[in-house]
Enzyme design. Structure first.
Site, PDB file in Angstrom:
ATOM      1  N   ASP A 108     -36.688 -38.562  19.269  1.00 42.27           N
ATOM      2  CA  ASP A 108     -35.327 -38.496  18.364  1.00 42.27           C
ATOM      3  C   ASP A 108     -36.615 -39.446  17.664  1.00 42.27           C
ATOM      4  OD1 ASP A 108     -33.422 -39.212  19.968  1.00 42.27           O
ATOM      5  OD2 ASP A 108     -32.921 -40.945  18.993  1.00 42.27           O
ATOM      6  N   LYS A 171     -29.912 -37.725  12.653  1.00 47.25           N
ATOM      7  CA  LYS A 171     -29.666 -38.742  12.897  1.00 47.25           C
ATOM      8  C   LYS A 171     -28.970 -40.138  12.125  1.00 47.25           C
ATOM      9  CE  LYS A 171     -31.287 -43.460  15.830  1.00 47.25           C
ATOM     10  NZ  LYS A 171     -32.103 -43.083  16.731  1.00 47.25           N
ATOM     11  N   LYS A 206     -25.312 -37.748  15.167  1.00 45.82           N
ATOM     12  CA  LYS A 206     -26.262 -39.509  14.910  1.00 45.82           C
ATOM     13  C   LYS A 206     -26.079 -40.804  15.113  1.00 45.82           C
ATOM     14  CE  LYS A 206     -28.892 -42.301  18.243  1.00 45.82           C
ATOM     15  NZ  LYS A 206     -30.602 -41.845  19.589  1.00 45.82           N
TER      16      LYS A 206
END
Length: 267
Positions: A108, A171, A206
């Protein structure tokens, strides 16, 4: 403990929504002083009585430990260039290589959002491309930090640059800024995925930061279903990054059980 209400507003009952949230959950602990003992507890919670989560998300220095605590069916994610989102390519690649060497499955990485806000698209592409090349075969989630970008134009531009650099997921947030996931940002990001000629077939979304109940997660589940299709509501294309939501999920799925301590924090 107060649980969510008994119905969901988008064609799924609340228990179905809770099951989706559970199997798509990145159970997260990103406290500055996390220890192996903290991560051991996180990994135990990730394999609760209602079923396993999709992944746990930790600092790179704890990724190898987390991997050793979990079955292969639960992925390990770790953060890179986090939470600052600087444009230092070498530092971001070092984080990424540490994650790869730890045996984690997911990276991430924070997009250099301050560079993007300054108009430096090239810095964004350079860093994300370098990180993508440093973790072949791993799932790459790019954190846009939409609460800082704020505008439609910047969120759409960040989405396009991330997808162009090979992101597997877009995300929303690090969870470390005043504004985190919002439905407005989610819609823009999901629309960017759906409109991309290649990524529309595989890329996911996400939502992270400030999501603490199943009712809050439902908003993002419904948007993902609306824009990407119901088939996208799997861990391969939809995730929720959170720590405290797990208690509410378990309260919905098993209302008679005593609540467990809230795991981790940071989202």
């Amino acid at each position: 403990m107060k649980t969510s209400s008994t119905s969901a507003p988008w064609g799924h009952d609340l228990q179905t929504s809770a099951h989706i949230a559970l199997r798509c959950l990145d159970l997260t602990s990103l406290n500055d002083f996390d220890t192996e003992a903290d991560i051991a507890k996180l990994c135990q919670r990730a394999q609760g009585p209602s079923g396993p989560v999709a992944a746990v998300c930790v600092w790179p220095r704890l990724a190898a430990y987390a991997r050793g605590q979990l079955p292969d069916t639960v992925s390990v994610a770790a953060v890179a260039n986090f939470p600052h989102g600087n444009a230092d390519v070498d530092a971001a690649v070092r984080d990424t290589l540490q994650i790869v060497q730890a045996g984690a499955q997911e990276v991430d990485v924070v997009l250099p959002y301050k560079a993007l806000m300054a108009g430096d698209d090239a810095a964004v592409t350079t860093l994300l491309t370098a990180v993508r090349q440093a973790c072949p075969g791993l799932t790459l989630k790019v954190i846009l930090e939409t609460g800082e970008l704020q505008t439609t134009e910047l969120i759409e531009r960040a989405s396009q640059l991330a997808l162009g650099a090979g992101a597997d997921f877009l995300k929303t947030s690090t969870g470390k800024t005043p504004v985190n996931a919002t439905p407005e940002a989610a819609r823009l990001m999901l629309s960017a995925i759906a409109g991309h000629p290649v990524a529309k077939y595989y890329a996911g979304f996400k939502a992270s930061g400030g999501i603490r109940t199943v009712q809050e997660a439902i908003v993002y589940e419904a948007l993902a279903q609306q824009i990407l299709g119901v088939e996208a509501l799997t861990p391969k294309r939809f995730r929720i990054g959170a720590s405290s939501i797990l208690n509410d999920i378990e309260a919905v799925l098993n209302p008679s059980a005593a609540p467990a301590p809230a795991p981790g924090s940071g989202y």
